[in-house]
Design a protein around this motif. Structure first.
Motif, short mmCIF file in Angstrom:
data_model
loop_
_atom_site.label_atom_id
_atom_site.label_comp_id
_atom_site.label_asym_id
_atom_site.label_seq_id
_atom_site.Cartn_x
_atom_site.Cartn_y
_atom_site.Cartn_z
N ARG A 1 5.33 5.44 -7.05
CA ARG A 1 5.77 3.31 -7.01
C ARG A 1 5.33 3.02 -6.00
O ARG A 1 5.71 3.37 -5.14
N HIS A 2 4.36 1.86 -6.00
CA HIS A 2 4.68 1.18 -4.70
C HIS A 2 5.87 0.85 -4.47
O HIS A 2 7.09 0.33 -4.84
N GLU A 3 6.07 0.66 -2.70
CA GLU A 3 7.77 0.43 -2.18
C GLU A 3 8.23 -0.77 -2.14
O GLU A 3 9.50 -1.13 -2.40
N SER A 4 7.19 -1.92 -2.03
CA SER A 4 7.53 -3.02 -2.63
C SER A 4 6.64 -4.07 -3.30
O SER A 4 5.18 -4.08 -3.05
N VAL B 1 12.38 -0.08 -10.37
CA VAL B 1 12.53 -0.43 -11.86
C VAL B 1 11.76 -1.61 -12.60
O VAL B 1 12.03 -0.79 -13.61
N PHE B 2 11.75 -2.22 -12.24
CA PHE B 2 10.67 -3.62 -12.20
C PHE B 2 9.33 -2.74 -12.96
O PHE B 2 8.62 -3.04 -13.90
N GLN B 3 8.34 -1.91 -11.48
CA GLN B 3 7.25 -1.40 -11.78
C GLN B 3 7.68 -0.15 -13.34
O GLN B 3 6.43 -0.18 -14.17
N VAL C 1 9.61 -13.03 -8.13
CA VAL C 1 10.88 -12.12 -7.78
C VAL C 1 10.32 -11.02 -6.50
O VAL C 1 9.11 -10.50 -6.63
N LYS C 2 11.13 -10.59 -5.72
CA LYS C 2 10.04 -10.11 -4.75
C LYS C 2 11.50 -8.74 -4.56
O LYS C 2 12.66 -8.83 -4.33
N ALA C 3 10.76 -7.62 -4.58
CA ALA C 3 11.54 -6.42 -4.66
C ALA C 3 11.36 -5.18 -4.17
O ALA C 3 9.65 -4.66 -3.46
N SER C 4 12.33 -4.02 -3.14
CA SER C 4 11.47 -3.10 -2.66
C SER C 4 12.40 -2.32 -2.87
O SER C 4 13.71 -2.52 -3.82
N GLY C 5 12.37 -1.17 -2.91
CA GLY C 5 12.89 0.08 -3.07
C GLY C 5 12.87 0.42 -4.43
O GLY C 5 12.92 0.60 -5.05
N TRP C 6 13.96 0.60 -4.43
CA TRP C 6 14.61 1.74 -6.39
C TRP C 6 14.24 -0.09 -7.44
O TRP C 6 14.19 0.28 -7.93
N LEU C 7 15.19 -1.24 -6.59
CA LEU C 7 14.33 -2.72 -7.53
C LEU C 7 12.86 -2.41 -7.62
O LEU C 7 13.16 -2.86 -8.65
N LYS D 1 0.88 -1.04 0.18
CA LYS D 1 0.20 0.07 -0.06
C LYS D 1 0.64 1.54 0.40
O LYS D 1 0.10 2.31 -0.34
N ASP D 2 2.12 1.44 0.94
CA ASP D 2 3.27 2.18 0.63
C ASP D 2 3.59 3.12 -0.58
O ASP D 2 3.91 1.62 -1.62
#
Ligand code: ZN
Length: 179
Positions: free
Chosen positions: A114-117, A141-143, A132-138, A93-94
């Motif tokens: 963007r979503h944080e994770s 980039v995926f989004q 893949v689980k991603a948070s932050g910058w990664l 949600k963040d």
């Protein structure tokens, strides 16, 4: 391997919903290898197949692995992700605001929420299911790259877009954001 030309904003392929990857044979392997070479040459951190004029649901992401980047991204630095038919199955949600750029829109930056994770379900380059689980910058980039597969560009959803001036270079270096 060979470099592919990165298409720019005016190319209608960037606005098309890309087709599912169904053929994981040699052509796809060659495309992946070429995209990796093209991304590193650019340089950038993410590239979607439509950006090299191939309307397929395929993206690659690789955060740099120089000393600074390792400090900033930790274990995410230097890892090459190749995702076919990616789908976000879970998103925080963040939301976080960050600055993005795009290899298909050189010289511009924009502020994007963007979503944080995120958790992404996809297939790897050989067609094997992967998650893949991603948070932050990664995660950002995926989004950005998944949007490319749906014909969406960051400038469509940015709260602000601006043109880089030559004196912004230092700022740009702090954010290795070209995607
Ligand atoms: Zn982009």
């Amino acid at each position: 391997m060979s470099l592919r030309k990165i298409v720019s904003l005016e190319d209608p392929i960037l606005r098309r919903k890309a087709n599912r990857v169904t053929d994981f044979s040699n052509n796809l392997q060659k495309l992946v290898d070429d995209m990796v070479e093209t991304l590193i040459d650019a340089p950038g951190v993410g590239l979607a197949a439509p950006q090299v004029a191939v309307s397929q649901r395929l993206l690659i992401v690789r955060l740099p692995d120089d000393e600074e980047s390792v400090k900033e991204y930790g274990k995410d630095a230097g890892v090459l992700y190749v995702l076919a038919n990616p789908e976000i199955v879970k998103a925080s949600k963040d939301m976080v605001e960050g600055v993005e750029a795009c290899l298909s829109i050189p010289g511009f930056f924009g502020k994007v929420d963007r979503h944080e994770s995120v958790v992404i379900k996809a297939q790897d380059r050989y067609g094997k299911p992967t998650r893949v689980k991603a948070s932050g910058w990664l995660a950002r980039v995926f989004q950005h790259e998944i949007d490319h597969l749906n014909g969406q560009l960051y400038i469509d959803i940015a709260s602000e877009v601006w043109e880089a001036r030559p004196d912004d270079e230092e700022d740009a270096e702090e954010h290795p954001i070209a995607e």
